[in-house]
Design a protein around this motif. Structure first.
Motif, PDB file in Angstrom:
ATOM      1  N   PHE A 125      -4.989   9.103   4.702  1.00 21.17           N
ATOM      2  CA  PHE A 125      -3.015   9.656   4.414  1.00 21.17           C
ATOM      3  C   PHE A 125      -2.344  10.952   4.490  1.00 21.17           C
ATOM      4  N   GLY A 126      -1.898  10.908   6.040  1.00 19.32           N
ATOM      5  CA  GLY A 126      -1.844  11.909   5.622  1.00 19.32           C
ATOM      6  C   GLY A 126      -0.177  13.025   6.407  1.00 19.32           C
ATOM      7  N   TYR A 127      -0.115  14.097   6.589  1.00 21.98           N
ATOM      8  CA  TYR A 127       1.239  14.538   6.603  1.00 21.98           C
ATOM      9  C   TYR A 127       1.774  14.506   7.825  1.00 21.98           C
ATOM     10  N   VAL A 128       3.425  14.102   7.511  1.00 23.88           N
ATOM     11  CA  VAL A 128       3.852  13.272   9.384  1.00 23.88           C
ATOM     12  C   VAL A 128       4.803  14.551   8.969  1.00 23.88           C
ATOM     13  N   ARG A 129       6.225  14.855   8.219  1.00 18.58           N
ATOM     14  CA  ARG A 129       6.736  15.635   8.788  1.00 18.58           C
ATOM     15  C   ARG A 129       7.791  15.608   7.002  1.00 18.58           C
ATOM     16  N   PRO A 130       8.056  16.785   6.590  1.00 19.90           N
ATOM     17  CA  PRO A 130       8.721  17.220   5.633  1.00 19.90           C
ATOM     18  C   PRO A 130      10.709  16.153   5.826  1.00 19.90           C
ATOM     19  N   LEU A 131      10.495  15.839   4.690  1.00 23.90           N
ATOM     20  CA  LEU A 131      12.029  15.117   4.882  1.00 23.90           C
ATOM     21  C   LEU A 131      13.936  16.109   4.705  1.00 23.90           C
ATOM     22  N   PRO A 132      14.422  16.748   4.714  1.00 27.18           N
ATOM     23  CA  PRO A 132      14.823  17.110   4.855  1.00 27.18           C
ATOM     24  C   PRO A 132      15.755  17.899   3.109  1.00 27.18           C
ATOM     25  N   TYR A 141      11.818   6.455  -4.469  1.00 26.54           N
ATOM     26  CA  TYR A 141       9.990   5.520  -5.017  1.00 26.54           C
ATOM     27  C   TYR A 141       9.855   5.456  -4.215  1.00 26.54           C
ATOM     28  N   ASP A 142       8.202   4.756  -4.788  1.00 29.36           N
ATOM     29  CA  ASP A 142       6.816   4.685  -4.084  1.00 29.36           C
ATOM     30  C   ASP A 142       7.204   4.589  -2.739  1.00 29.36           C
ATOM     31  N   TRP A 143       6.657   4.057  -1.955  1.00 26.10           N
ATOM     32  CA  TRP A 143       7.047   4.231  -0.095  1.00 26.10           C
ATOM     33  C   TRP A 143       5.814   3.465   0.289  1.00 26.10           C
ATOM     34  N   GLY A 144       6.018   2.785   0.886  1.00 26.83           N
ATOM     35  CA  GLY A 144       4.526   2.016   2.182  1.00 26.83           C
ATOM     36  C   GLY A 144       4.760   0.912   2.379  1.00 26.83           C
ATOM     37  N   VAL A 187       0.767  -1.145   0.016  1.00 21.67           N
ATOM     38  CA  VAL A 187       0.195  -0.195   0.347  1.00 21.67           C
ATOM     39  C   VAL A 187       0.604   0.912   0.005  1.00 21.67           C
ATOM     40  N   ILE A 188       0.797   2.388  -1.354  1.00 21.29           N
ATOM     41  CA  ILE A 188       1.405   3.652  -1.689  1.00 21.29           C
ATOM     42  C   ILE A 188       1.330   4.152  -0.387  1.00 21.29           C
ATOM     43  N   GLU A 189       1.699   4.692   0.703  1.00 20.93           N
ATOM     44  CA  GLU A 189       2.281   5.530   1.412  1.00 20.93           C
ATOM     45  C   GLU A 189       2.391   7.104   0.821  1.00 20.93           C
ATOM     46  N   THR A 190       3.769   7.438   0.696  1.00 18.05           N
ATOM     47  CA  THR A 190       4.499   8.313   0.145  1.00 18.05           C
ATOM     48  C   THR A 190       4.948   7.599  -1.054  1.00 18.05           C
ATOM     49  N   PRO A 191       4.418   8.935  -2.659  1.00 19.77           N
ATOM     50  CA  PRO A 191       4.622   8.125  -3.677  1.00 19.77           C
ATOM     51  C   PRO A 191       6.440   9.060  -3.694  1.00 19.77           C
ATOM     52  N   ARG A 192       6.531   8.227  -4.771  1.00 17.63           N
ATOM     53  CA  ARG A 192       7.981   8.838  -5.518  1.00 17.63           C
ATOM     54  C   ARG A 192       8.053  10.010  -5.953  1.00 17.63           C
ATOM     55  N   GLY A 193       9.448  11.452  -5.431  1.00 23.33           N
ATOM     56  CA  GLY A 193       8.966  12.336  -6.139  1.00 23.33           C
ATOM     57  C   GLY A 193       8.699  13.628  -4.942  1.00 23.33           C
ATOM     58  N   ALA A 194       8.116  12.680  -3.752  1.00 16.87           N
ATOM     59  CA  ALA A 194       7.394  14.080  -2.780  1.00 16.87           C
ATOM     60  C   ALA A 194       9.003  13.904  -1.427  1.00 16.87           C
ATOM     61  N   ALA A 195       8.400  15.220  -1.294  1.00 21.37           N
ATOM     62  CA  ALA A 195       9.405  16.024  -0.334  1.00 21.37           C
ATOM     63  C   ALA A 195       9.024  15.972   1.158  1.00 21.37           C
ATOM     64  N   ALA A 196       7.686  15.463   1.476  1.00 19.75           N
ATOM     65  CA  ALA A 196       7.183  14.909   2.371  1.00 19.75           C
ATOM     66  C   ALA A 196       6.892  13.547   2.764  1.00 19.75           C
ATOM     67  N   VAL A 224       8.840   0.290  -2.909  1.00 17.64           N
ATOM     68  CA  VAL A 224       8.594  -0.271  -4.629  1.00 17.64           C
ATOM     69  C   VAL A 224       9.602   0.602  -5.525  1.00 17.64           C
ATOM     70  N   ILE A 225      10.776  -0.157  -6.769  1.00 19.13           N
ATOM     71  CA  ILE A 225      11.250   0.269  -7.114  1.00 19.13           C
ATOM     72  C   ILE A 225      10.912   0.182  -8.785  1.00 19.13           C
ATOM     73  N   HIS A 226      10.332   1.568  -9.446  1.00 15.64           N
ATOM     74  CA  HIS A 226       9.936   1.909 -10.408  1.00 15.64           C
ATOM     75  C   HIS A 226       9.734   3.161 -10.986  1.00 15.64           C
ATOM     76  N   GLN A 227       9.337   2.853 -11.908  1.00 15.14           N
ATOM     77  CA  GLN A 227       9.665   4.580 -12.426  1.00 15.14           C
ATOM     78  C   GLN A 227       8.703   5.423 -12.336  1.00 15.14           C
ATOM     79  N   ALA A 228       7.381   4.850 -12.694  1.00 14.47           N
ATOM     80  CA  ALA A 228       6.032   5.884 -12.533  1.00 14.47           C
ATOM     81  C   ALA A 228       6.218   6.370 -10.780  1.00 14.47           C
ATOM     82  N   ALA A 229       5.711   7.199 -10.820  1.00 12.14           N
ATOM     83  CA  ALA A 229       5.007   8.150  -9.353  1.00 12.14           C
ATOM     84  C   ALA A 229       2.906   7.595  -9.523  1.00 12.14           C
ATOM     85  N   THR A 230       3.464   6.684  -7.908  1.00 12.61           N
ATOM     86  CA  THR A 230       1.676   6.977  -7.923  1.00 12.61           C
ATOM     87  C   THR A 230       1.088   7.619  -6.822  1.00 12.61           C
ATOM     88  N   ALA A 231       0.149   7.192  -6.336  1.00  6.73           N
ATOM     89  CA  ALA A 231      -0.692   8.574  -4.893  1.00  6.73           C
ATOM     90  C   ALA A 231      -0.915   7.454  -3.860  1.00  6.73           C
TER      91      ALA A 231
END
Length: 183
Positions: free
Chosen positions: A38-45, A52-55, A18-27, A72-79
């Motif tokens: 799905f809610g905001y937790v914190r920004p990345l540095p 990659y997609d994280w979940g 289950v994707i929580e944070t999509p590829r490219g997200a800065a938070a 999840v290692i792949h080239q697309a970003a999801t949501a």
């Protein structure tokens, strides 16, 4: 909306993530089962984004009390909320120390999506290439800056070893559910 934590872990020998944070997200985003959003937790540095997609792997439980983590290692970003059926590539073994000094095991499982339209599924490597391992390690080290957590890597597991650990997480999740029913 479904409770993403309780979805079946596997589907036709593939593992759901289950994707929580999509590829490219800065938070960092996270699923909250109480509100089922799905809610905001914190920004990345500064300057960082998820490579990659994280979940998480549903119907599992790790030492930290949360579902097992998955990249999840792949080239697309999801949501947030997208569910990907994946092949397990391996896991990065991680010892994590929280602000309170409590040390736990908090491994990161590494996946690649299953291609539904592939006539002959190519053989899935059961390891993450060495150069990508180093990049993933660097991301995880940097991502905890400012959180009060420290992490140390304890090596990589092949897909078979990682699958045994996921099965252990499934048993822990099932045991927690049955203990709640009894108690």
């Amino acid at each position: 909306m479904p409770n993403f934590l309780k979805l079946p872990t596997t589907a036709n020998a593939l593992i759901r993530v289950v994707i929580e944070t999509p590829r490219g997200a800065a938070a960092k985003l996270a699923y909250d089962p109480a509100t089922q959003v799905f809610g905001y937790v914190r920004p990345l540095p500064v300057g960082m984004s998820y490579p990659y997609d994280w979940g998480f792997v549903p119907s599992t439980l790790g030492e930290d009390g949360d579902p097992l983590d998955g990249l999840v290692i792949h080239q697309a970003a999801t949501a947030p909320g997208v569910i990907i059926k994946c092949h397990l590539l391996g896991a990065l073994r991680v010892k994590q120390k929280d602000r309170d000094g409590k040390a736990i095991r908090n491994d990161r499982y590494i996946f690649c999506p299953h291609k539904e339209d592939a006539e002959d599924e190519p053989a899935v490597a059961d390891q993450v290439p060495e150069h990508l391992r180093r990049e993933i390690e660097q991301f995880f080290l940097s991502s905890v800056l400012g959180t009060g957590k420290t992490i140390k890597f304890k090596g990589w597991q092949c897909a078979d070893e990682a699958l045994r650990a996921i099965r252990k997480g499934m048993k822990a999740f099932a045991a927690r559910g049955s203990s709640r029913i009894k108690g």
